[in-house]
Design a protein around this motif. Structure first.
Motif, PDB file in Angstrom:
ATOM      1  N   UNK A 185      10.359 128.172 -39.144  1.00 62.70           N
ATOM      2  CA  UNK A 185      11.517 128.560 -38.348  1.00 62.70           C
ATOM      3  C   UNK A 185      11.943 127.375 -37.488  1.00 62.70           C
ATOM      4  N   UNK A 186      13.164 126.954 -37.654  1.00 59.57           N
ATOM      5  CA  UNK A 186      13.722 125.865 -36.858  1.00 59.57           C
ATOM      6  C   UNK A 186      14.520 126.438 -35.694  1.00 59.57           C
ATOM      7  N   UNK A 191      26.373 130.157 -46.254  1.00 68.91           N
ATOM      8  CA  UNK A 191      25.136 129.542 -46.719  1.00 68.91           C
ATOM      9  C   UNK A 191      25.405 128.672 -47.940  1.00 68.91           C
ATOM     10  N   UNK A 192      24.624 127.629 -48.077  1.00 73.26           N
ATOM     11  CA  UNK A 192      24.582 126.905 -49.339  1.00 73.26           C
ATOM     12  C   UNK A 192      24.023 127.839 -50.400  1.00 73.26           C
ATOM     13  N   UNK A 230      17.115 133.138 -49.165  1.00 74.70           N
ATOM     14  CA  UNK A 230      15.809 132.654 -48.696  1.00 74.70           C
ATOM     15  C   UNK A 230      15.856 132.240 -47.225  1.00 74.70           C
ATOM     16  N   UNK A 231      16.990 131.699 -46.807  1.00 80.59           N
ATOM     17  CA  UNK A 231      17.138 131.232 -45.425  1.00 80.59           C
ATOM     18  C   UNK A 231      18.044 132.185 -44.656  1.00 80.59           C
ATOM     19  N   UNK A 232      17.773 132.306 -43.353  1.00 83.65           N
ATOM     20  CA  UNK A 232      18.603 133.133 -42.490  1.00 83.65           C
ATOM     21  C   UNK A 232      18.942 132.376 -41.214  1.00 83.65           C
ATOM     22  N   UNK A 237      13.369 130.001 -42.560  1.00 87.79           N
ATOM     23  CA  UNK A 237      13.281 129.525 -43.941  1.00 87.79           C
ATOM     24  C   UNK A 237      12.076 130.172 -44.610  1.00 87.79           C
ATOM     25  N   UNK A 238      12.334 130.980 -45.607  1.00 88.73           N
ATOM     26  CA  UNK A 238      11.277 131.663 -46.352  1.00 88.73           C
ATOM     27  C   UNK A 238      11.276 131.176 -47.799  1.00 88.73           C
TER      28      UNK A 238
END
Length: 115
Positions: free
Chosen positions: A19-20, A59-60, A66-68, A82-83
């Motif tokens: 997680x960023x 999102x890309x 996968x990412x939120x 990021x999963x």
């Protein structure tokens, strides 16, 4: 000059999660679009996810599902969960804010996905 401070990068195995977080060093922003870009070695910087002040998200296609991305407006903080990380997600991840017709960038945080 407001600086963006990122945290949460690191080394993770394929299939893992990180997680960023990103917040301004001082003060905050008014209406702002906030998001994340990434740059892998030898590649151009690319959009990962962005979120407008009204909650519109892009999102890309490489990370969708996968990412939120999320944000806490009270804290002027944007997050990237990021999963199911893959080796091809390895890159330097940059926080980005667009506010009052100005671009702000973080210093970047390294994400490495490797076994």
């Amino acid at each position: 000059q407001v600086q963006l401070v990122e945290s949460g990068g690191g080394l993770v195995q394929p299939g893992g999660s990180l997680r960023l977080s990103c917040a301004p060093s001082r003060g905050g922003f008014g209406l702002a679009t906030m998001g994340w870009y990434r740059q892998a070695p030898g590649m151009q910087r690319e959009l990962v996810a962005v979120m407008s002040s009204f909650g519109t998200i892009n999102y890309s296609h490489l990370v969708k599902g996968r990412f939120t991305i999320s944000r806490d407006n009270a804290k002027n903080t944007v997050y990237l969960q990021m999963n199911s990380l893959k080796p091809e997600d390895t890159a330097v991840y940059y926080c980005w804010v667009y506010s009052d017709s100005k671009d702000y960038w973080g210093q970047g945080t390294q994400v490495t996905v490797s076994s």
